[in-house]
Design an enzyme around this catalytic site. Structure first.
Site, mmCIF file in Angstrom:
data_model
loop_
_atom_site.group_PDB
_atom_site.id
_atom_site.type_symbol
_atom_site.label_atom_id
_atom_site.label_comp_id
_atom_site.label_asym_id
_atom_site.label_seq_id
_atom_site.Cartn_x
_atom_site.Cartn_y
_atom_site.Cartn_z
ATOM 1 N N HIS A 92 0.823 -1.173 -0.053
ATOM 2 C CA HIS A 92 -0.096 0.117 0.071
ATOM 3 C C HIS A 92 0.775 1.220 0.011
ATOM 4 C CE1 HIS A 92 -3.492 -2.171 0.222
ATOM 5 N NE2 HIS A 92 -2.963 -3.090 1.211
ATOM 6 N N ARG A 103 -15.602 19.749 -1.132
ATOM 7 C CA ARG A 103 -16.314 19.263 0.062
ATOM 8 C C ARG A 103 -16.008 20.236 1.260
ATOM 9 N NH1 ARG A 103 -16.071 13.824 -2.402
ATOM 10 N NH2 ARG A 103 -18.415 13.156 -2.782
ATOM 11 N N ARG A 161 -18.628 23.872 -2.653
ATOM 12 C CA ARG A 161 -19.910 23.525 -2.132
ATOM 13 C C ARG A 161 -20.160 23.873 -0.597
ATOM 14 N NH1 ARG A 161 -21.435 17.229 -1.383
ATOM 15 N NH2 ARG A 161 -20.023 17.337 0.051
ATOM 16 N N GLU A 184 -29.633 16.298 -5.863
ATOM 17 C CA GLU A 184 -29.695 15.201 -5.178
ATOM 18 C C GLU A 184 -30.931 14.718 -4.665
ATOM 19 O OE1 GLU A 184 -25.653 15.440 -2.737
ATOM 20 O OE2 GLU A 184 -26.889 17.332 -2.423
ATOM 21 N N ASP A 236 -26.162 10.751 -3.688
ATOM 22 C CA ASP A 236 -27.368 11.017 -2.962
ATOM 23 C C ASP A 236 -28.658 10.966 -3.925
ATOM 24 O OD1 ASP A 236 -26.795 11.305 -0.139
ATOM 25 O OD2 ASP A 236 -25.790 13.252 -0.627
ATOM 26 N N ARG A 296 -27.462 4.866 1.324
ATOM 27 C CA ARG A 296 -26.052 4.835 0.810
ATOM 28 C C ARG A 296 -25.394 3.689 1.790
ATOM 29 N NH1 ARG A 296 -24.150 10.758 0.110
ATOM 30 N NH2 ARG A 296 -21.877 10.183 -0.551
ATOM 31 N N CYS A 352 -20.899 15.300 -9.926
ATOM 32 C CA CYS A 352 -20.047 15.270 -9.241
ATOM 33 C C CYS A 352 -20.285 14.059 -8.320
ATOM 34 C CB CYS A 352 -19.610 16.436 -8.450
ATOM 35 S SG CYS A 352 -21.155 16.898 -7.391
HETATM 36 C C1 PEP Z 1 -23.350 13.031 -3.962
HETATM 37 O O1 PEP Z 1 -24.329 12.967 -3.360
HETATM 38 O O2 PEP Z 1 -23.635 12.582 -5.198
HETATM 39 C C2 PEP Z 1 -22.158 13.841 -3.724
HETATM 40 C C3 PEP Z 1 -21.348 14.126 -4.609
HETATM 41 O O3 PEP Z 1 -22.069 14.554 -2.356
HETATM 42 P P1 PEP Z 1 -21.769 13.668 -1.319
HETATM 43 O O4 PEP Z 1 -21.183 12.335 -1.766
HETATM 44 O O5 PEP Z 1 -20.684 14.477 -0.597
HETATM 45 O O6 PEP Z 1 -22.792 13.543 -0.469
HETATM 46 MG MG MG Z 2 -24.379 14.310 -1.634
#
Ligand code: PEP
Ligand code: MG
Length: 824
Positions: free
Chosen positions: A445, A550, A586, A681, A705, A715, A752
């Site tokens: 690694h 982020r 963001r 989202e 999301d 998720r 994204c």
């Molecule tokens: C998403 O929800 O696709 C996103 C990019 O935001 P996060 O993964 O930070 O929730």
């Molecule tokens: Mg998200």
């Protein structure tokens, strides 16, 4: 909590076993002895009524496991079931064939963790495992393994990934299966090793399962079918291993030929560097074998040290995720599982109970697991022993109250016996010109992380006797280290470094050059980042900008909110790296699964549907206002786009814009060129995209999301892993709807979420009308290569066809065919 009854012909033996098991950490478990008979002259025997009373005393509603010694113990236990006043209870009482002492100890330890009756039984049956492994004598044959879980469902899977079931895939199995209500065993049907409990990482990785081996998975309990399905899904996903990016291990790495004054090793990360040797100073881990306090006190010390190590490993995991992507971060998930490995804990507790200090107990337990792995035939799997040692050392350091982090005192060439993944993940790129290690391999690694960071590395040099400060010339491509190079050698190397830098620049130009589709439509391929360090990695990978910062990384793991000045400083450090390329910031996206230490949040039954993202920011405008002010100041001299997460309604969007207007007052107006957008989202927003499009500058689709909310599949929840698929036509229709609304209003759409970096998804997204893709930096060169092959017109026709499909599976198959056509 499951209760346990210990039946023996001897009352003393039953009581002794109960005492021993209780001291192994099962303080809260009801463990009740049922030994001997009521005859003072001849007390040896078993009594059904006494067993019945013991079962009732151990009863809690979760069931009772009964362990027996021999002969009449079994018959009387069966009779005891008939005596139970509530016959229904008998169905929750399991007479278990596990060994009495080892079985009781193992059962109590797992029952204390809240395991189900079937899990407790399985752990008790596997109780002999550590002894068998230690003393040899082999485990049960594979045919027997299948019988251990009688009546269980089973599947046989041929292991597909090149490196087999090494620590990281084994970790994925434990993590996924550990959350299911089933007793699951895995055996290596090819070699006969096992079975191992699917809850124990150390047992699973010691099975030595290699590529092509047949793995037999047997499951029993309410989630048995789901468990087998989850294993099949993981195997179909190559257990998360990317065979194309992990170099193939060679049993004997060719060592470079060493000339006089040169050390030969194996080139693990290309590049040339010159610098003084700097040894890594690790904390001294000396301890006494005798305990300082009573066993309970020692166990508490060990638990506290494990908790501290857990925090360290979580930090390393996020550093690895940012630097090298999700795949590489997986090893740290395995490290976290090592900390909680039942086998290890039982073994450490046994020794503590016998009078060892927690340091001695922990290190002996770790060493015995490491020794099992070192003995594996597969060199890559055997190397994983060092991961165990690294986690062990971290806990030891915390036990001894010393800082586990190694120190490199000044910039130069880092020299060490071997780097642990944690050390590699948290390397300071500004301090380390190159890495030289005595051990290691190109597949370790640390080598993978060195490559991700672009640090030249030579590994496997053999013993290194180099004093600190000695000048070294490291050639990571040739695998050589020149000790005290002459002036002439240094001069020559400097010329080569210049040449190589130019070549590297040329190669990067390719990745850095803007990507356009075959007919010339420009596509911005940007990076998702979470730190200043990531911004640098993004630029090295050829990112056209940052498509997702982020920003919450600035707020996490601290007791108070960052000041406006601190935020501005960090954003400025990031844009310095970007050299004029656009940055999509963001706004703070916390709440739900990402709590903040200094923001009080309500307890929520469904945090993903609660006060998350923009909702939390609107509830705490002070937080977001200081962030907006800092961002707007940066926007006065840099192309900045601000986007808001989890926007659901037009009303929220109006309030977000009002906050921007308020923040603008301090800088006297909106900076020219500033764009304000929303993340897509929440399905409601995608459905209302035609109403949002006139009032936003852009959309950025967070497919992670969007997928969970569209398919109502959380998720990371293993019960619904297969369902949460961004390729589902329902998700694609929402993306399509967003793109169409954007096009009609002259807005741009980016993606994204993880989907943006998936080469299989890129043609589809471009066909739907997406013009910006933002992903983990390491995925950028491959993504640009795909973009350049796609003909947008053809991709559009392909996407239209896909929107009419019924399932994610159909879409994936079509996407594979389309991807193959690009190669022709
Ligand atoms: C998403 O929800 O696709 C996103 C990019 O935001 P996060 O993964 O930070 O929730
Ligand atoms: Mg998200």
């Amino acid at each position: 909590m499951v209760g346990i009854v210990v039946v023996s012909h001897s009352a003393k033996l039953a009581e002794g076993v109960v005492e021993l098991a209780r001291q192994m950490g099962g303080g809260e478990v009801a463990v009740v002895p049922a030994g001997g008979i009521d005859d003072p002259d001849d007390p040896i025997g078993t009594d059904a009524f006494r067993i019945k009373e013991a079962i009732e005393a151990a009863w809690s509603g979760d069931g009772v496991l009964v362990l027996m010694d021999l002969g009449s113990a079994i018959m009387n236990a069966e009779t005891a079931l008939e005596f139970l006043e509530q016959p229904a209870d008998a169905s929750r009482v399991l007479l278990c064939e596990a060994p009495l002492v080892e079985g009781a100890v193992a059962a109590v330890a797992i029952a204390a963790l809240g395991a189900s009756l079937s899990e407790v039984a399985s752990e008790a049956r596997a109780g002999l495992g550590p002894k068998v492994q230690h003393l040899g004598g082999g485990g049960p044959a594979p045919e027997e393994a299948a019988r251990i879980l009688e009546g269980g469902d089973s599947v046989r899977i041929t292991v597909p990934n090149r490196l087999g079931l090494h620590l990281r895939p084994a970790g994925r199995l434990v993590e996924t299966l550990g959350r299911l209500d089933a007793t699951i065993q895995i055996a290596n049907a090819t070699t006969g090793a096992g079975p191992a409990s699917a809850r124990s990482l150390s047992q699973l990785s010691a099975l030595g399962i290699r590529q092509g081996d047949v793995m037999e998975v047997t499951a029993e309990g309410p989630d048995a079918v789901a468990a087998l399905g989850a294993v099949e899904d993981l195997a179909a996903d190559n257990f998360g291993d990317r065979d194309d990016v992990v170099p193939a291990p060679t049993p004997h790495h060719p060592r470079a030929q060493a000339a006089e004054g040169t050390i030969g090793g194996v080139g693990a990360s290309p590049g040339l560097a010159i610098g003084p040797a700097r040894h890594l100073r690790r904390p001294r881990l000396e301890f006494s074998a005798d305990s300082e306090s009573d066993p309970q006190g020692e166990i508490e010390r060990l638990d506290a040290a494990r908790a501290a190590a857990r925090r360290d490993i979580e930090g390393q995991r996020s550093a690895a995720r940012r630097r090298a992507g999700e795949d590489e971060a997986g090893i740290f998930t395995a490290h976290l599982l090592i900390l909680d490995d039942e086998d290890l804990l039982i073994s450490a507790r046994e020794q503590i109970d016998a009078g060892s200090s927690s340091e001695a107990a922990w290190s002996t337990a770790m060493e015995s697991v490491a020794a099992r792995l070192r003995a594996l035939e597969d060199p890559y799997q055997a190397q994983r022993a060092e991961d165990i040692v690294a986690v062990g050392a971290m806990v030891l350091a915390h036990l001894l109250g010393v800082d586990p982090r190694p120190v490199m005192e000044a910039p130069g060439v880092l020299v060490a016996d071997e780097l642990t993944p944690g050390e590699a993940a948290t390397l300071d790129r500004d301090m380390v010109a190159a890495i030289v290690t005595a051990a290691g391999a190109p597949t370790s690694h640390s080598a993978i992380l060195a490559r991700a960071l672009g640090v030249p590395a030579v590994v496997a040099t053999g013993p290194l006797e180099i004093s600190d400060g000695t000048l070294l010339l490291v050639d990571g491509s040739a695998g050589t280290v020149v000790v005290e190079p002459t002036d002439e050698e240094v001069a020559l190397a400097e010329v080569r470094i210049r040449d190589e830098t130019e070549q590297l620049e040329a190669a990067r130009e390719d990745a850095r050059a803007p990507a356009a589709t075959a007919e010339g439509v420009s596509i911005e391929v940007a990076a998702n980042i979470g730190s200043v360090e990531d911004a640098r990695a993004a630029m090295l990978s050829g990112a056209d900008g940052v498509g997702l910062l982020r920003s919450e990384f600035l707020y996490m793991n601290r007791p108070d909110a960052p000041t406006e000045a601190e935020q501005e400083e960090t954003y400025r450090a990031i844009i310095t790296q970007l050299e004029g390329r656009p940055l999509v910031l963001r706004t703070i996206d916390v709440g739900g699964d990402k709590p903040l230490g200094f923001v009080e949040q309500p307890d929520e039954d469904n945090p993903f549907l609660g006060l998350r993202g923009l909702r939390l920011a609107l509830a705490r405008p002070d937080l977001i206002l200081s962030q907006l002010r800092a961002a707007l100041k940066v926007a006065t001299d840099h192309p900045l786009r601000i986007m808001f997460p989890m926007v659901t309604t037009l009303g929220e969007w109006e309030r977000a814009r009002a906050l921007v207007a308020e923040a603008t007052e301090s800088i006297g107006g909106l900076p020219p060129g500033l764009e304000l957008g929303v993340m897509v989202e929440v399905p409601a927003l995608a459905l209302m995209a035609d109403r949002f499009a006139p009032v936003v500058d852009f959309f950025s689709i967070g497919t992670n999301d969007l997928t969970q909310y569209t398919l109502a599949a959380e998720r990371g929840n293993p019960h619904v892993t297969g369902l949460a698929d961004a390729f589902h036509p329902a998700v694609l229709r929402l993306i399509d709807r967003t793109c169409r609304a954007a096009e009609e209003n002259g807005r741009w759409v980016g993606v994204c979420g993880e989907m943006a970096g998936d080469p299989l998804a890129i043609p589809l997204l471009l066909g739907l009308g997406v013009t910006e893709l933002s992903m983990t930096p390491v995925a950028i060169p491959a993504a640009k290569a795909v973009v350049r092959k796609v003909h947008r017109g053809e991709a559009r026709a392909f996407a239209e066809g896909v929107l009419a499909m019924g399932t994610a599976g159909e879409v994936r198959t079509a996407a594979e065919t389309f991807a193959a056509s690009l190669e022709d």
